[in-house]
Write a protein that holds these residues in place. Structure first.
Motif, mmCIF file in Angstrom:
data_model
loop_
_atom_site.group_PDB
_atom_site.id
_atom_site.type_symbol
_atom_site.label_atom_id
_atom_site.label_comp_id
_atom_site.label_asym_id
_atom_site.label_seq_id
_atom_site.Cartn_x
_atom_site.Cartn_y
_atom_site.Cartn_z
ATOM 1 N N UNK A 131 0.827 -1.201 0.000
ATOM 2 C CA UNK A 131 0.000 0.000 0.000
ATOM 3 C C UNK A 131 0.866 1.258 0.000
ATOM 4 N N UNK A 132 1.931 1.221 0.793
ATOM 5 C CA UNK A 132 2.822 2.387 0.875
ATOM 6 C C UNK A 132 3.475 2.660 -0.471
ATOM 7 N N UNK A 133 3.936 1.602 -1.142
ATOM 8 C CA UNK A 133 4.578 1.776 -2.445
ATOM 9 C C UNK A 133 3.572 2.319 -3.459
ATOM 10 N N UNK A 175 -1.419 6.540 -6.019
ATOM 11 C CA UNK A 175 -2.729 5.910 -5.803
ATOM 12 C C UNK A 175 -3.340 6.362 -4.484
ATOM 13 N N UNK A 176 -4.669 6.380 -4.444
ATOM 14 C CA UNK A 176 -5.417 6.580 -3.196
ATOM 15 C C UNK A 176 -5.743 5.193 -2.658
ATOM 16 N N UNK A 177 -4.977 4.730 -1.688
ATOM 17 C CA UNK A 177 -5.077 3.339 -1.240
ATOM 18 C C UNK A 177 -5.832 3.256 0.078
ATOM 19 N N UNK A 178 -6.813 2.370 0.130
ATOM 20 C CA UNK A 178 -7.518 2.048 1.371
ATOM 21 C C UNK A 178 -7.212 0.602 1.729
ATOM 22 N N UNK A 179 -6.693 0.377 2.938
ATOM 23 C CA UNK A 179 -6.444 -0.981 3.445
ATOM 24 C C UNK A 179 -7.410 -1.241 4.596
ATOM 25 N N UNK A 180 -8.107 -2.359 4.531
ATOM 26 C CA UNK A 180 -8.971 -2.777 5.644
ATOM 27 C C UNK A 180 -8.547 -4.182 6.065
ATOM 28 N N UNK A 181 -7.995 -4.287 7.275
ATOM 29 C CA UNK A 181 -7.578 -5.573 7.824
ATOM 30 C C UNK A 181 -8.566 -5.970 8.920
ATOM 31 N N UNK A 182 -9.124 -7.164 8.795
ATOM 32 C CA UNK A 182 -10.204 -7.597 9.674
ATOM 33 C C UNK A 182 -9.691 -8.539 10.750
ATOM 34 N N UNK A 183 -10.295 -8.425 11.922
ATOM 35 C CA UNK A 183 -9.882 -9.212 13.090
ATOM 36 C C UNK A 183 -10.527 -10.600 13.034
ATOM 37 N N UNK A 184 -10.100 -11.372 12.036
ATOM 38 C CA UNK A 184 -10.542 -12.766 11.906
ATOM 39 C C UNK A 184 -9.471 -13.504 11.113
#
Length: 203
Positions: free
Chosen positions: A167-169, A175-184
């Motif tokens: 995402x950082x790269x 880019x407009x990057x959205x990261x969603x990491x889920x607790x599962x």
């Protein structure tokens, strides 16, 4: 040209096109099962089929040499599809890429090697491909393209660390990057992810 499953509008009638890329062991048909859940009413929908149901043989962070030949071939397949689409008069900013797992990795990798203003990129559990991230492999400017990466925060196949590094790269490339990491721990596509991309990307 590899086999491509087609849904939605014909290319000559569509204003937008999405290329949907299945995961390892999946099929074009399996990724197309997402279509009823996404806002793709006015899209031409293209889903390529990987030879042997896999885009490259080893994990996406395995040795670059081991994956090289298959990965280059798979990236070429995506490039051929994009060339067909642009040849039909559809501008890159109306082209979308979506993938799950191995297909998500391939979507991000292809986009970053040919960075330009796209409609959007949706990566359901994926990161950029390679033993290590090599910025020199990537070129271009995303010019604000929306990229979504969603995953478990402890996915067995795709480490959160690689997702965040990717995402950082991509952000550095515009880019407009959205990261969603889920607790599962699930290696899956969640309803929350579908909802987000429908509200923010497929609009």
């Amino acid at each position: 040209m590899s086999e491509i499953k087609r849904k939605g509008l014909p290319l000559d009638q569509a204003k937008k096109v999405i290329v949907m890329i299945h995961g390892r062991g999946g099929t074009a048909e399996s990724i197309l099962s997402l279509v009823p859940h996404l806002n793709l009413t006015d899209y031409a929908i293209l889903a390529p089929q990987a030879n042997g149901n896999t885009w490259y043989p080893f994990g996406f962070m395995a040795s670059d040499e081991g994956n090289f030949v298959a990965l280059e071939s798979s990236l070429r397949k995506i490039e051929e599809i994009v060339e067909e689409v642009t040849g039909a008069g559809i501008a890159p900013e109306n082209i979308y890429l979506l993938g799950f797992s191995q297909g998500a990795c391939l979507s991000l990798e292809f986009a970053a090697r040919h960075a330009k203003r796209l409609g959007g990129v949706v990566a359901f559990t994926g990161g950029l491909i390679g033993e290590k991230l090599k910025p020199e492999n990537y070129s271009g400017d995303f010019e604000g393209t929306s990229i979504f990466i969603g995953s478990s925060d402890r996915d067995f196949h795709v480490p959160a660390k690689r997702i965040n590094e990717s995402a950082e790269l991509l952000r550095k490339m515009g880019a407009e990057v959205t990261v969603k990491l889920f607790d599962d721990p699930d290696h899956t596509i969640r309803a929350e992810e579908i909802k987000w991309v429908n509200q923010k990307i497929f609009i």
